[in-house]
Design an enzyme around this catalytic site. Structure first.
Site, PDB file in Angstrom:
ATOM      1  N   HIS A  88       0.816  -1.215   0.000  1.00 52.73           N
ATOM      2  CA  HIS A  88       0.000   0.000   0.000  1.00 52.73           C
ATOM      3  C   HIS A  88       0.854   1.272   0.000  1.00 52.73           C
ATOM      4  O   HIS A  88       0.332   2.362  -0.251  1.00 52.73           O
ATOM      5  CB  HIS A  88      -1.010   0.002   1.154  1.00 52.73           C
ATOM      6  CG  HIS A  88      -0.443   0.258   2.512  1.00 52.73           C
ATOM      7  ND1 HIS A  88      -0.246  -0.748   3.440  1.00 52.73           N
ATOM      8  CD2 HIS A  88      -0.059   1.401   3.128  1.00 52.73           C
ATOM      9  CE1 HIS A  88       0.233  -0.224   4.556  1.00 52.73           C
ATOM     10  NE2 HIS A  88       0.356   1.076   4.388  1.00 52.73           N
ATOM     11  N   ASP A 119       0.350  -7.621   1.300  1.00 53.50           N
ATOM     12  CA  ASP A 119       0.695  -6.210   1.481  1.00 53.50           C
ATOM     13  C   ASP A 119       2.199  -5.994   1.587  1.00 53.50           C
ATOM     14  O   ASP A 119       2.693  -5.284   2.461  1.00 53.50           O
ATOM     15  CB  ASP A 119      -0.010  -5.618   2.706  1.00 53.50           C
ATOM     16  CG  ASP A 119      -0.028  -4.085   2.670  1.00 53.50           C
ATOM     17  OD1 ASP A 119       0.433  -3.516   1.662  1.00 53.50           O
ATOM     18  OD2 ASP A 119      -0.489  -3.473   3.647  1.00 53.50           O
ATOM     19  N   SER A 202       4.317   3.092   7.779  1.00 51.29           N
ATOM     20  CA  SER A 202       4.140   1.883   6.976  1.00 51.29           C
ATOM     21  C   SER A 202       5.413   1.533   6.229  1.00 51.29           C
ATOM     22  O   SER A 202       6.012   2.371   5.555  1.00 51.29           O
ATOM     23  CB  SER A 202       3.008   2.077   5.961  1.00 51.29           C
ATOM     24  OG  SER A 202       1.756   1.857   6.533  1.00 51.29           O
TER      25      SER A 202
END
Length: 357
Positions: A88, A119, A202
């Site tokens: 992402h 992911d 992230s």
């Protein structure tokens, strides 16, 4: 009280609330050698030195990744310029700028491949500088609740930031939210941590006190009743074993051929009753020769349970399967023509879905 999950990708504003505290007064007593106060001070100094050693060892391997208006983090995977991050973070982009922890120079990078189902993605520096420091990854099977962790990345665009906490749970199966830049993956065996994880974290490193990366920072929980404000001290990281398994395949093959994820071999959607309440996952297509087809499941069957786990939606079905392994046997409870039935199914493997330039 329910919580939601949010992928922590791009810088966002933060809000603060008021808090109250009380101040306690105490009378200091003289410190003598070997006293409890001295032992406490020495212990604090040792812990501080341990933190500083981990930061010195791991932070040089953590980078900032920018793509368009979005920002995230990444971990140097090898000395060839490969960097592992979240899918992402890369989204649909194929070009990126990367800033190393010990530099202000933006380096160009391109996409190697992305695997949204877990992911994870790998990007590669086009002109890797000398002195790259690949991270050292730990053994996920040895991660324990209560273990001290340090989360490193670029929260809110503040590069090379570090927060601390503990491993607060292991073995979590987490369904990510779907949305721009977020693939909506369901990931098993995630590490839950109390270390603060914010937008921009992230793809960064979750490290232990042995300077090993035990996870990649991926999600933070939010509280719906407070308009999506972060739920303090609840973040999730993809475990090191998943990172190395997927990254190695993406680097060597440009794709994932062994996902390690269980599948029924069906396409399904959530089923609702006349009151629009979810009742299960209805099969809309069956893969020929797949696990469901071999067990006799058909289009129109409504799955209501996997093993002992209740299934009231497609998301619940995906989450239940994420906790199982390919080749394992499970009992599927389903409704056909108003009749509840069960069948034993030997699970297959999730067909890889990835992107590459």
């Amino acid at each position: 009280m329910a919580v939601a999950l949010v992928a922590v990708l791009a810088p966002a504003g933060c809000s603060s609330g008021s808090s109250s505290s009380s101040t306690l007064a105490a009378t200091a007593s003289p410190t003598t050698a070997g006293s409890p106060q001295t032992a406490s001070t020495n212990g604090g100094t040792q812990l501080q030195e341990a933190y500083q050693a981990v930061i010195a060892n791991v932070l040089p391997s953590v980078v900032q990744i920018t793509t368009g208006d979005s920002l995230g983090s990444g971990i140097v995977y090898d000395d060839k310029g490969d960097i592992v991050t979240n899918a992402h973070v890369v989204g649909t982009a194929t070009g990126f700028t990367v800033t190393l922890a010990n530099s202000t120079t933006a380096l160009d990078a391109g996409l190697v491949a992305s695997y949204p189902d877990s992911d994870l993605a790998v990007i590669r520096l086009k002109n890797p500088p000398s002195g790259l420091k690949p991270a050292s990854f730990g053994d996920s099977s040895k991660v324990q609740i209560g273990q001290i962790t340090l989360a490193m990345g670029s929260p809110l665009g503040l590069s090379s930031s570090v927060t601390q906490g503990i491993v607060s749970a292991i073995g979590r199966t987490v369904a990510e939210p779907q949305g721009p830049g977020s693939p909506g993956a369901t990931i098993s065996n995630m590490v839950q941590t109390s270390a603060a994880i914010n937008p921009g974290n992230s793809g960064g490193a979750l490290a232990d006190l042995d300077s090993k990366v035990i996870g990649i920072n991926t999600l933070a929980a939010t509280e719906p009743q407070t308009n999506g404000a972060a739920a303090s001290g609840i973040g999730f990281a993809i475990p090191a074993s998943t990172i190395t398994n997927i990254a190695d395949q993406l680097i060597k093959q440009g794709k994932v051929t062994n996902s390690g994820r269980a599948a029924l071999g069906i396409t399904a959607r959530s089923s609702f009753n006349q009151q629009f309440q979810p009742t299960g996952a209805v099969i809309v297509a069956v893969t020929p020769g797949g696990a469901a087809a071999s067990a006799g499941l058909q289009v129109g069957d409504v799955i209501t349970k996997i093993g002992d786990t209740q299934v009231d939606s497609l998301n619940a079905l995906t989450t239940a399967l994420a906790a199982l392994s390919p080749g394992s046997k499970t009992t599927v409870t389903y409704i056909r023509n108003g009749e509840t039935r069960t069948v034993d199914v030997t699970l297959g493997e999730l067909a890889p879905a990835q992107t590459s330039p």
